[in-house]
Structures are given as structure tokens and as C-alpha cells.
Design a protein around this motif. Structure first.
Motif, PDB file in Angstrom:
ATOM      1  N   ALA A  61       0.952  -1.362  -0.144  1.00 27.22           N
ATOM      2  CA  ALA A  61      -0.055  -0.106   0.087  1.00 27.22           C
ATOM      3  C   ALA A  61       0.794   1.222  -0.046  1.00 27.22           C
ATOM      4  O   ALA A  61       0.388   2.353  -0.477  1.00 27.22           O
ATOM      5  CB  ALA A  61      -1.082  -0.064   1.221  1.00 27.22           C
ATOM      6  N   THR A  62       2.114   1.209   0.571  1.00 28.46           N
ATOM      7  CA  THR A  62       2.986   2.357   0.574  1.00 28.46           C
ATOM      8  C   THR A  62       4.025   2.571  -0.617  1.00 28.46           C
ATOM      9  O   THR A  62       4.489   3.565  -0.762  1.00 28.46           O
ATOM     10  CB  THR A  62       3.865   2.133   1.753  1.00 28.46           C
ATOM     11  OG1 THR A  62       4.447   0.872   1.753  1.00 28.46           O
ATOM     12  CG2 THR A  62       2.961   2.232   2.937  1.00 28.46           C
ATOM     13  N   ASP A  63       3.592   1.668  -1.637  1.00 24.82           N
ATOM     14  CA  ASP A  63       4.498   1.787  -2.742  1.00 24.82           C
ATOM     15  C   ASP A  63       3.766   2.909  -3.621  1.00 24.82           C
ATOM     16  O   ASP A  63       2.620   3.097  -3.756  1.00 24.82           O
ATOM     17  CB  ASP A  63       4.089   0.608  -3.625  1.00 24.82           C
ATOM     18  CG  ASP A  63       5.267  -0.624  -3.044  1.00 24.82           C
ATOM     19  OD1 ASP A  63       6.102  -0.321  -2.028  1.00 24.82           O
ATOM     20  OD2 ASP A  63       4.995  -1.734  -3.333  1.00 24.82           O
ATOM     21  N   PRO A  64       4.485   3.550  -4.520  1.00 22.13           N
ATOM     22  CA  PRO A  64       4.189   4.702  -5.686  1.00 22.13           C
ATOM     23  C   PRO A  64       3.311   3.743  -6.480  1.00 22.13           C
ATOM     24  O   PRO A  64       3.564   2.844  -7.006  1.00 22.13           O
ATOM     25  CB  PRO A  64       5.370   5.160  -6.239  1.00 22.13           C
ATOM     26  CG  PRO A  64       6.399   3.965  -5.904  1.00 22.13           C
ATOM     27  CD  PRO A  64       6.130   3.533  -4.497  1.00 22.13           C
ATOM     28  N   ALA A  65       2.255   4.355  -6.831  1.00 20.34           N
ATOM     29  CA  ALA A  65       1.229   3.873  -7.594  1.00 20.34           C
ATOM     30  C   ALA A  65       1.424   3.717  -8.957  1.00 20.34           C
ATOM     31  O   ALA A  65       2.491   4.584  -9.527  1.00 20.34           O
ATOM     32  CB  ALA A  65      -0.284   4.456  -7.470  1.00 20.34           C
ATOM     33  N   LEU A  66       1.025   2.704  -9.918  1.00 14.99           N
ATOM     34  CA  LEU A  66       1.448   2.864 -11.442  1.00 14.99           C
ATOM     35  C   LEU A  66       0.286   2.772 -12.036  1.00 14.99           C
ATOM     36  O   LEU A  66      -0.978   2.383 -11.588  1.00 14.99           O
ATOM     37  CB  LEU A  66       2.031   1.277 -11.458  1.00 14.99           C
ATOM     38  CG  LEU A  66       3.248   0.846 -11.022  1.00 14.99           C
ATOM     39  CD1 LEU A  66       3.660  -0.588 -11.104  1.00 14.99           C
ATOM     40  CD2 LEU A  66       4.421   1.712 -11.332  1.00 14.99           C
ATOM     41  N   VAL A  67       0.262   3.394 -13.174  1.00 15.06           N
ATOM     42  CA  VAL A  67      -0.697   3.576 -14.407  1.00 15.06           C
ATOM     43  C   VAL A  67      -0.344   2.666 -15.519  1.00 15.06           C
ATOM     44  O   VAL A  67       0.802   2.944 -15.964  1.00 15.06           O
ATOM     45  CB  VAL A  67      -1.224   5.011 -14.642  1.00 15.06           C
ATOM     46  CG1 VAL A  67      -1.939   5.046 -15.884  1.00 15.06           C
ATOM     47  CG2 VAL A  67      -1.737   5.770 -13.511  1.00 15.06           C
ATOM     48  N   LEU A  68      -1.187   2.085 -15.887  1.00 13.77           N
ATOM     49  CA  LEU A  68      -1.072   1.169 -16.990  1.00 13.77           C
ATOM     50  C   LEU A  68      -1.752   1.595 -18.384  1.00 13.77           C
ATOM     51  O   LEU A  68      -2.803   2.021 -18.049  1.00 13.77           O
ATOM     52  CB  LEU A  68      -1.436  -0.268 -16.986  1.00 13.77           C
ATOM     53  CG  LEU A  68      -1.267  -1.102 -18.227  1.00 13.77           C
ATOM     54  CD1 LEU A  68      -0.200  -1.738 -18.484  1.00 13.77           C
ATOM     55  CD2 LEU A  68      -2.115  -2.473 -17.786  1.00 13.77           C
ATOM     56  N   THR A  69      -1.035   1.911 -19.382  1.00 18.19           N
ATOM     57  CA  THR A  69      -1.596   2.257 -20.514  1.00 18.19           C
ATOM     58  C   THR A  69      -0.931   1.799 -21.917  1.00 18.19           C
ATOM     59  O   THR A  69       0.052   0.627 -21.531  1.00 18.19           O
ATOM     60  CB  THR A  69      -1.984   3.831 -20.882  1.00 18.19           C
ATOM     61  OG1 THR A  69      -2.579   4.103 -21.843  1.00 18.19           O
ATOM     62  CG2 THR A  69      -0.515   4.491 -21.016  1.00 18.19           C
ATOM     63  N   ASN A  70      -1.150   2.074 -23.016  1.00 16.48           N
ATOM     64  CA  ASN A  70      -0.352   1.563 -24.225  1.00 16.48           C
ATOM     65  C   ASN A  70       0.966   2.101 -24.337  1.00 16.48           C
ATOM     66  O   ASN A  70       0.946   3.329 -24.324  1.00 16.48           O
ATOM     67  CB  ASN A  70      -1.094   1.563 -25.421  1.00 16.48           C
ATOM     68  CG  ASN A  70      -2.052   0.610 -25.604  1.00 16.48           C
ATOM     69  OD1 ASN A  70      -3.165   0.931 -26.378  1.00 16.48           O
ATOM     70  ND2 ASN A  70      -1.802  -0.695 -25.484  1.00 16.48           N
ATOM     71  N   GLY A  71       1.884   1.613 -25.123  1.00 16.95           N
ATOM     72  CA  GLY A  71       3.268   2.328 -25.470  1.00 16.95           C
ATOM     73  C   GLY A  71       2.784   3.371 -26.691  1.00 16.95           C
ATOM     74  O   GLY A  71       3.340   4.503 -26.527  1.00 16.95           O
ATOM     75  N   HIS A  72       1.839   3.208 -27.557  1.00 22.55           N
ATOM     76  CA  HIS A  72       1.524   4.275 -28.477  1.00 22.55           C
ATOM     77  C   HIS A  72       0.726   5.320 -27.932  1.00 22.55           C
ATOM     78  O   HIS A  72       0.373   6.268 -28.592  1.00 22.55           O
ATOM     79  CB  HIS A  72       0.965   3.650 -29.804  1.00 22.55           C
ATOM     80  CG  HIS A  72      -0.665   3.064 -29.397  1.00 22.55           C
ATOM     81  ND1 HIS A  72      -1.187   1.747 -29.337  1.00 22.55           N
ATOM     82  CD2 HIS A  72      -1.672   3.724 -29.487  1.00 22.55           C
ATOM     83  CE1 HIS A  72      -2.338   1.728 -29.257  1.00 22.55           C
ATOM     84  NE2 HIS A  72      -2.897   3.046 -29.533  1.00 22.55           N
ATOM     85  N   CYS A  73       0.427   5.202 -26.698  1.00 18.98           N
ATOM     86  CA  CYS A  73      -0.144   6.523 -25.885  1.00 18.98           C
ATOM     87  C   CYS A  73       0.969   7.293 -25.288  1.00 18.98           C
ATOM     88  O   CYS A  73       0.584   8.434 -24.769  1.00 18.98           O
ATOM     89  CB  CYS A  73      -1.369   5.985 -24.931  1.00 18.98           C
ATOM     90  SG  CYS A  73      -2.762   5.248 -25.769  1.00 18.98           S
ATOM     91  N   LEU A  74       2.053   7.068 -25.327  1.00 19.88           N
ATOM     92  CA  LEU A  74       3.091   7.930 -24.867  1.00 19.88           C
ATOM     93  C   LEU A  74       2.915   9.342 -25.275  1.00 19.88           C
ATOM     94  O   LEU A  74       2.905   9.546 -26.272  1.00 19.88           O
ATOM     95  CB  LEU A  74       4.496   7.217 -25.068  1.00 19.88           C
ATOM     96  CG  LEU A  74       5.490   7.693 -24.382  1.00 19.88           C
ATOM     97  CD1 LEU A  74       5.738   7.401 -23.019  1.00 19.88           C
ATOM     98  CD2 LEU A  74       6.991   7.406 -25.078  1.00 19.88           C
ATOM     99  N   GLU A  75       3.171  10.200 -24.231  1.00 18.17           N
ATOM    100  CA  GLU A  75       2.958  11.565 -24.589  1.00 18.17           C
ATOM    101  C   GLU A  75       3.982  12.083 -25.595  1.00 18.17           C
ATOM    102  O   GLU A  75       3.644  13.108 -26.264  1.00 18.17           O
ATOM    103  CB  GLU A  75       2.996  12.446 -23.269  1.00 18.17           C
ATOM    104  CG  GLU A  75       4.171  12.470 -22.607  1.00 18.17           C
ATOM    105  CD  GLU A  75       4.284  11.723 -21.467  1.00 18.17           C
ATOM    106  OE1 GLU A  75       4.875  11.837 -20.406  1.00 18.17           O
ATOM    107  OE2 GLU A  75       3.801  10.620 -21.618  1.00 18.17           O
TER     108      GLU A  75
END
Length: 279
Positions: A61-75
Motif C-alpha cells: 500500500a505504501t508503494d508509489p502507484a502505477l498507471v498502465l496504458t499503451n506504448g503508443h499512448c506515450l505523450e
């Protein structure tokens, strides 16, 4: 790929917005077993794609959270074939959704932990918030990434935070190689036809309704019946035989990800069992 929304035609966007406005989560169903209720809680909307807050099976619970999306969505633009990006600074923002698809607030990244379009199509962001902080402020728990290969025939839901729409179908099978333009993905998930995903659904978590865990990330579909071109992926089997399935959509498995992270949600591509592509 299920292109980021900025690349979709105006007609598609207007048609999609009309058709999907007010869409409610589809009812979950798994033949012969009680299904887990799947909703929008923990999903996020990006500026041009969908995604989800995810935890690894061993995350704390104390870990920094992660967000998953696509490689082709990279900004910063789609990674080139063969390119792997790790630990790059980012300030990308995400709109966190509640169970009914309502906006709860904004989450922000401080790092692109991992991004590639080689073998798979995935970006993982590290957030400035821990899982505990998100739970405390918004009452939202992360989705869990399964460490097991998805099963053929499994009932799944593709949950788009961008469109606030849930698609329901099954795993139709697995594709030895999925080729699209200059990119090649390995062991991709092929959906049955009812998951007719559109632009903006890129990065949506694919949830197994039997477990409630994420087994893949939605990424592409053959739109026009063309062969192996952008937005028209083709299937290639072990013998090199090419099959084109117009109107069929695909996802990239995520079960390889957990083996590449150490305690504290630390990426370690040299860990035993890690099979993700390396820079």
C-alpha cells in the motif's frame, strides 16, 4: 493500433460521442461460475487514451502507484520498433474514475517507468501518490495485474476510461505474431467480435471476469481489411501464414510485467524470469 483519439476522424468522434454518451457498465457474466462485477473504479482517462491504476501481486500500500496504458499512448510519441524507454521523467496527468465513471480528481505521474511497442504495446507510469494515499483520498483501490497467462474462452471486459464504456466479450484465441506497420507483437489476445473497440479505447485494461484481475491491455484492431498496415494488423502464425480479420480487435498480455519488478514497485529488467524487452 486503436489510435490515440487525436488521430481519429471527426466523424468517428462525433458518432462515438453520441452513441456512447451515458453508457452504463455492461453486466458481467461467466458461464458456469459467478462473475466478478467489473466497473470503472480504478480506471483513468488520459488526454487521448484510456488506462488504469494497477498494482503488482506483491505491491504494498505504501508503494508509489502505477498507471498502465499503451506504448503508443506515450505523450512524447510512439516508440520506434526496437525502442524501449525506462525511467524517463514525466508530468502526465490522469483523471481518476469512480465505479460509475464519474471523475474523482487528477493523478499525476513523475516518471515513465517503462514504455515500448516491441513484442508488446505498454507504458507504465509511476505516480506521485501511493496506493494508500489514493485509497484514503478517493476511496479507490488499484486493479491487480495477473501473473498468469490468460485463458482461451475466458469472459473478459475491456474498460475504457476515456469513453466511459465497457465492452464485453471473450478471449477468442492467441496470435503467434501480430504485425502492424513496422511493429510486431507476440502472443496477442484476439477478442470475439462483440468487443468492437474504437479510437480512444487504447490502453484500456482487459479484465478477466472470473478473477477481476487485469490480463491484458487493449491496443489495436483491423479497421479496413488491409494487410499488416497501420490500423490494420495482420496475424502471422509459426509457419509464416498471414491472416487478415477485418473488424476484429486485439490486446497485449500483461502477465509478463510482475516478474520484472522488485519490492517497492522498482523496475528491474535483469530479474530472474523477466522476459520484457530491454533497452
Amino acid at each position: 493500433m486503436k489510435k490515440p483519439l487525436i488521430g481519429a476522424s471527426l466523424a468517428l468522434l462525433l458518432g462515438g460521442a453520441t452513441a456512447l454518451a451515458g453508457a452504463a457498465p455492461a453486466a458481467a457474466a461467466t458461464k458456469g461460475a459467478a462473475a466478478v462485477a467489473v466497473d470503472f473504479a480504478g480506471t483513468v482517462a488520459l488526454s487521448n487514451c484510456s488506462g488504469s491504476v494497477v498494482r503488482l501481486p506483491g505491491s504494498a500500500a505504501t508503494d508509489p502507484a502505477l498507471v498502465l496504458t499503451n506504448g503508443h499512448c506515450l505523450e512524447t510519441g510512439m516508440p520506434s520498433p526496437g525502442q524501449v524507454i525506462t525511467n524517463r521523467s514525466s508530468s502526465r496527468s490522469f483523471t481518476l474514475l469512480n465505479s460509475s465513471g464519474g471523475s474523482l480528481g487528477t493523478l499525476r505521474a513523475n516518471k515513465v517507468v517503462y514504455s515500448t511497442m516491441t513484442d508488446t504495446d505498454v507504458t507504465l507510469y509511476q505516480l506521485t501518490s501511493t496506493y494508500a494515499a489514493i485509497q484514503s483520498r478517493y476511496g479507490i483501490a488499484p486493479l491487480t495485474l495477473s501473473a498468469s497467462h490468460p485463458a482461451a474462452g475466458a469472459s473478459i471486459k475491456v474498460v475504457s476510461g476515456y469513453w466511459k464504456k465497457i465492452y464485453s466479450c471473450s478471449v477468442d484465441g492467441f496470435v503467434y505474431r501480430l504485425k502492424e506497420g513496422g511493429w510486431t507483437w507476440k502472443d496477442s489476445v484476439r477478442y470475439t467480435s462483440s468487443c468492437n473497440t474504437i479510437g480512444g479505447t487504447s490502453g484500456s485494461p482487459v479484465v478477466d471476469t472470473a478473477t477481476g484481475q487485469v490480463v491484458a491491455v487493449n491496443n489495436t484492431g483491423n479497421e479496413d481489411g488491409e494487410r499488416c498496415t497501420e490500423n490494420n494488423p495482420c496475424e502471422v502464425d509459426q509457419n509464416g501464414t498471414v491472416t487478415v480479420r477485418k473488424g476484429i480487435n486485439y490486446a497485449e498480455e500483461t502477465y509478463l510485467i510482475p516478474a520484472c519488478f522488485a519490492a517497492g514497485n522498482k523496475l528491474d529488467l535483469n530479474r530472474s524470469g523477466c522476459a520484457l524487452p530491454k533497452p
